[in-house]
Scaffold this motif. Structure first.
Motif, mmCIF file in Angstrom:
data_model
loop_
_atom_site.group_PDB
_atom_site.id
_atom_site.type_symbol
_atom_site.label_atom_id
_atom_site.label_comp_id
_atom_site.label_asym_id
_atom_site.label_seq_id
_atom_site.Cartn_x
_atom_site.Cartn_y
_atom_site.Cartn_z
ATOM 1 N N VAL A 40 -12.336 2.963 -12.549
ATOM 2 C CA VAL A 40 -12.503 4.406 -12.767
ATOM 3 C C VAL A 40 -13.830 4.846 -12.172
ATOM 4 O O VAL A 40 -13.913 5.864 -11.482
ATOM 5 N N ARG A 41 -14.878 4.067 -12.395
ATOM 6 C CA ARG A 41 -16.199 4.388 -11.845
ATOM 7 C C ARG A 41 -16.169 4.387 -10.317
ATOM 8 O O ARG A 41 -16.773 5.254 -9.668
ATOM 9 N N ILE A 42 -15.486 3.413 -9.731
ATOM 10 C CA ILE A 42 -15.379 3.353 -8.268
ATOM 11 C C ILE A 42 -14.701 4.613 -7.732
ATOM 12 O O ILE A 42 -15.161 5.215 -6.755
ATOM 13 N N ILE A 43 -13.626 5.032 -8.381
ATOM 14 C CA ILE A 43 -12.895 6.226 -7.936
ATOM 15 C C ILE A 43 -13.787 7.452 -8.087
ATOM 16 O O ILE A 43 -13.890 8.273 -7.167
ATOM 17 N N LEU A 44 -14.434 7.594 -9.239
ATOM 18 C CA LEU A 44 -15.271 8.766 -9.467
ATOM 19 C C LEU A 44 -16.490 8.802 -8.553
ATOM 20 O O LEU A 44 -16.870 9.867 -8.060
ATOM 21 N N ILE A 81 0.831 -1.202 0.000
ATOM 22 C CA ILE A 81 0.000 0.000 0.000
ATOM 23 C C ILE A 81 0.868 1.255 0.000
ATOM 24 O O ILE A 81 0.560 2.223 -0.703
ATOM 25 N N ARG A 82 1.960 1.235 0.728
ATOM 26 C CA ARG A 82 2.887 2.379 0.684
ATOM 27 C C ARG A 82 3.469 2.538 -0.720
ATOM 28 O O ARG A 82 3.605 3.657 -1.227
ATOM 29 N N ARG A 83 3.792 1.413 -1.367
ATOM 30 C CA ARG A 83 4.325 1.455 -2.729
ATOM 31 C C ARG A 83 3.263 2.009 -3.685
ATOM 32 O O ARG A 83 3.560 2.847 -4.538
ATOM 33 N N LEU A 84 2.032 1.574 -3.521
ATOM 34 C CA LEU A 84 0.954 2.074 -4.373
ATOM 35 C C LEU A 84 0.692 3.558 -4.144
ATOM 36 O O LEU A 84 0.387 4.291 -5.090
ATOM 37 N N THR A 85 0.820 3.990 -2.902
ATOM 38 C CA THR A 85 0.670 5.421 -2.613
ATOM 39 C C THR A 85 1.731 6.210 -3.356
ATOM 40 O O THR A 85 1.448 7.252 -3.961
ATOM 41 N N TRP A 86 2.947 5.708 -3.351
ATOM 42 C CA TRP A 86 4.040 6.369 -4.070
ATOM 43 C C TRP A 86 3.755 6.369 -5.577
ATOM 44 O O TRP A 86 3.925 7.384 -6.245
ATOM 45 N N GLN A 87 3.307 5.250 -6.110
ATOM 46 C CA GLN A 87 3.005 5.157 -7.542
ATOM 47 C C GLN A 87 1.814 6.032 -7.932
ATOM 48 O O GLN A 87 1.684 6.417 -9.090
ATOM 49 N N SER A 88 0.971 6.355 -6.977
ATOM 50 C CA SER A 88 -0.193 7.192 -7.235
ATOM 51 C C SER A 88 0.180 8.654 -7.426
ATOM 52 O O SER A 88 -0.615 9.436 -7.945
ATOM 53 N N LYS A 104 -8.937 -4.179 -5.989
ATOM 54 C CA LYS A 104 -7.552 -3.789 -5.707
ATOM 55 C C LYS A 104 -6.676 -4.112 -6.908
ATOM 56 O O LYS A 104 -5.837 -3.298 -7.317
ATOM 57 N N ASP A 105 -6.863 -5.294 -7.481
ATOM 58 C CA ASP A 105 -6.101 -5.678 -8.669
ATOM 59 C C ASP A 105 -6.400 -4.745 -9.838
ATOM 60 O O ASP A 105 -5.498 -4.390 -10.602
ATOM 61 N N ARG A 106 -7.643 -4.343 -9.961
ATOM 62 C CA ARG A 106 -8.014 -3.402 -11.022
ATOM 63 C C ARG A 106 -7.295 -2.062 -10.832
ATOM 64 O O ARG A 106 -6.849 -1.449 -11.803
ATOM 65 N N PHE A 107 -7.197 -1.622 -9.588
ATOM 66 C CA PHE A 107 -6.513 -0.354 -9.337
ATOM 67 C C PHE A 107 -5.036 -0.457 -9.703
ATOM 68 O O PHE A 107 -4.477 0.464 -10.319
ATOM 69 N N VAL A 108 -4.412 -1.551 -9.361
ATOM 70 C CA VAL A 108 -3.005 -1.757 -9.726
ATOM 71 C C VAL A 108 -2.857 -1.731 -11.248
ATOM 72 O O VAL A 108 -1.931 -1.119 -11.786
ATOM 73 N N VAL A 129 -4.050 9.569 -4.658
ATOM 74 C CA VAL A 129 -3.409 9.446 -3.344
ATOM 75 C C VAL A 129 -4.443 9.291 -2.229
ATOM 76 O O VAL A 129 -4.349 8.346 -1.432
ATOM 77 N N PRO A 130 -5.465 10.141 -2.160
ATOM 78 C CA PRO A 130 -6.484 9.923 -1.116
ATOM 79 C C PRO A 130 -7.226 8.597 -1.295
ATOM 80 O O PRO A 130 -7.597 7.956 -0.310
ATOM 81 N N PHE A 131 -7.430 8.179 -2.535
ATOM 82 C CA PHE A 131 -8.109 6.916 -2.780
ATOM 83 C C PHE A 131 -7.312 5.763 -2.178
ATOM 84 O O PHE A 131 -7.874 4.903 -1.495
ATOM 85 N N VAL A 132 -6.021 5.747 -2.417
ATOM 86 C CA VAL A 132 -5.187 4.667 -1.860
ATOM 87 C C VAL A 132 -5.184 4.742 -0.335
ATOM 88 O O VAL A 132 -5.347 3.733 0.347
ATOM 89 N N GLN A 133 -5.022 5.932 0.206
ATOM 90 C CA GLN A 133 -4.913 6.076 1.654
ATOM 91 C C GLN A 133 -6.231 5.799 2.378
ATOM 92 O O GLN A 133 -6.223 5.243 3.477
ATOM 93 N N ASP A 134 -7.348 6.156 1.771
ATOM 94 C CA ASP A 134 -8.631 6.089 2.481
ATOM 95 C C ASP A 134 -9.551 4.948 2.063
ATOM 96 O O ASP A 134 -10.397 4.539 2.851
#
Length: 84
Positions: free
Chosen positions: A74-78, A7-14, A41-45, A26-31
């Motif tokens: 994308v829909r989940i994030i939006l 998750i820290r790595r994904l935050t950095w990649q975000s 999660k796999d879709r986000f990666v 960044v807020p999506f990964v953190q929250d």
């Protein structure tokens, strides 16, 4: 299963360097990332592997991803930032 190190790595990649993307990712990964089902999660990666120009168009709703997995995340994030 994603560890805290992942998750820290994904935050950095975000951190994409494009403010609009950074403000969404960044807020999506953190929250929200920890509470997603594993397949989302796999879709986000998978989404993070895309080009910034494509991400921008999708997240600004100027285009829709052809890939149904990318479209779903994308829909989940939006939906998270644009509740109805």
């Amino acid at each position: 299963m994603y560890s805290e190190v992942d998750i820290r790595r994904l935050t950095w990649q975000s951190r994409r360097g494009m403010l609009e993307l950074d403000l969404l990712f960044v807020p999506f990964v953190q929250d929200a990332f920890r509470d997603l089902p594993e397949e989302d999660k796999d879709r986000f990666v998978k989404l993070l592997a895309c080009e910034d120009q494509d991400l921008f168009l999708w997240l600004m709703e100027r285009e829709i991803p052809v890939d149904p997995d990318l479209h779903k995340i994308v829909r989940i994030i939006l939906d998270r930032v644009q509740p109805s």
